[in-house]
Design an enzyme around this catalytic site. Structure first.
Site, PDB file in Angstrom:
ATOM      1  CB  ILE A 115     107.127  39.149  12.826  1.00  6.31           C
ATOM      2  CG1 ILE A 115     107.807  38.299  13.901  1.00  6.31           C
ATOM      3  CG2 ILE A 115     107.963  40.389  12.513  1.00  6.31           C
ATOM      4  CD1 ILE A 115     109.131  37.706  13.480  1.00  6.31           C
ATOM      5  CE  LYS A 151      99.352  40.802  24.286  1.00  3.51           C
ATOM      6  NZ  LYS A 151     100.108  40.434  25.509  1.00  3.51           N
ATOM      7  CG  HIS A 264     104.023  34.042  26.694  1.00  3.38           C
ATOM      8  ND1 HIS A 264     103.337  32.844  26.636  1.00  3.38           N
ATOM      9  CD2 HIS A 264     104.171  34.455  25.415  1.00  3.38           C
ATOM     10  CE1 HIS A 264     103.077  32.554  25.366  1.00  3.38           C
ATOM     11  NE2 HIS A 264     103.572  33.506  24.609  1.00  3.38           N
TER      12      HIS A 264
END
Length: 381
Positions: A115, A151, A264
């Site tokens: 995160i 990413k 995913h």
């Protein structure tokens, strides 16, 4: 007189992913040298750090920086999906402006789980349109997944990672010593992403996980015994190497059929609906369990292999079922995934153990049937 022009340019992207022990040991200069274009006796660094990591390692980090006569500013961020927002990105940007880093030779350092790495990476990609940064993942999921790609992203509304960029770090430093202070659930969480690579790409990696599941959990992949060290190093090598093999030729996702998207397709919707009950890797595991049942129904995975896969999931203390996995969620997730993949499902699905193919013809009825079968197989969890 010309009235039409065409500009064409190419950019070569190179970044180092390096296993290093003792990244906060003052005798190890890797943290300060990573991404630095100029070596100086008085370095400056802006450091974005996970609040939980700061609580445990903050003193060691300060001692490291003091030892190297480094001027620094710490930006401490909460590491939760609820805090993965543009507001957190702006917090980083405010700190960068206040500290006044040099645009090219004072790389931002991001220390934390996936995160915080995503937030810091997005801020770095936007600040002055691009500022170098270094990733130092501290969670298992960061070490094998979020920390090694390019990413960045934050959540928006009810959507996971809806806003983001592709922005490579100058380096990623992987120190498995951080795993000593990661709780058991988050070790399992990271093992889910390793299992992902094993199921669709690396049968030998699956064999290692199947043979040593309890050892991997007990030793937290830190190599506390000679056998554990050999196994952990091989697992890391295969997981990180396998991930980079898939990412390198397709860093900007020009090709939307991606093996690393396994697990995913439905998990982003499930994870956001279930917040805060499911961790990322747990949602990914439920997704993988669902698609394994789909593969079994289509004759792509044998019942015995499906049983082996589920047994490893359970031994790694990962869920194979969640009660939110119902028709409405599956229909919404399939629609969102198809839109995200430019109008085709491009659904990675296992073929045996260690192989995969892509499907484009899944129906909601087939999905709900698989979910019902999965509920019967794992609904007691």
């Amino acid at each position: 007189m010309a009235n039409q022009w065409q500009a064409q340019a190419e950019q070569t992207i190179t970044y180092e992913v390096q296993m290093t022990d003792g990244v906060l040991d003052p005798s190890n200069r890797a943290l300060l040298d990573a991404g630095a274009t100029v070596r100086t006796d008085q370095p400056r660094r802006f450091i974005v750090i996970d609040a939980n990591v700061h609580e445990i390692y903050g003193d060691a980090l300060r001692k490291y920086l003091a030892h190297h006569n480094c001027e620094y500013r710490l930006c401490v961020l909460s590491a939760s999906e609820e805090a993965k927002t543009m507001e957190s990105v702006f917090t980083v940007v405010d700190g960068l402006d206040s500290f006044g880093i040099s645009r090219r030779h004072e790389p931002i350092i991001a220390i934390g789980g996936g995160i915080v790495l995503d937030i810091a990476g997005l801020a770095a990609s936007m600040y002055r349109r691009s500022t170098p940064y270094v990733r130092v993942p501290t969670s298992l999921i960061g070490l094998v997944d979020a920390g090694v790609g390019i990413k960045t992203g934050v959540n928006f509304g009810s959507h996971k990672n809806r806003l983001g960029t592709y922005f490579a770090p100058t380096a990623a430093l992987l120190d498995r010593g951080f795993l000593d202070t990661v709780d058991d659930r988050h070790i399992s969480n990271g093992l889910a992403e390793i299992l992902k690579i094993a199921l669709v790409k690396d049968a030998e990696l699956f064999r290692l996980m199947e043979e040593h599941a309890e050892l991997l959990l007990a030793e937290r992949l830190t190599g506390r015994t000679p056998t554990g060290d050999v196994v952990a190093r091989e697992v890391f090598s295969r997981a990180v190497g396998g991930m980079l093999e898939e990412l390198e030729p397709n860093l900007w996702e020009q090709e939307l059929e991606r093996l690393v998207d396994y697990g995913h397709s439905f998990s982003p919707t499930l994870e956001m609906r279930a917040l805060p009950a499911l961790l990322h890797g747990e949602a990914v595991t439920v997704d993988m369990a669902l698609t394994t049942v789909l593969a079994e129904a289509r004759g792509l995975v044998s019942t015995s292999d499906r049983e082996r896969i589920f047994q490893v999931m359970r031994r790694l203390r990962l869920p194979v079922w969640h009660p939110l996995l119902e028709a409405g969620l599956l229909e919404h997730a399939l629609r969102e995934t198809t839109r995200h993949r430019d109008g085709l499902q491009r659904m990675p699905i296992p073929v045996g153990i260690g192989g995969a193919r892509f499907l484009h013809d899944l129906t909601v009825a087939e999905l709900t049937g698989a979910a019902e079968s999965l509920r019967e197989l794992g609904g007691g969890e």
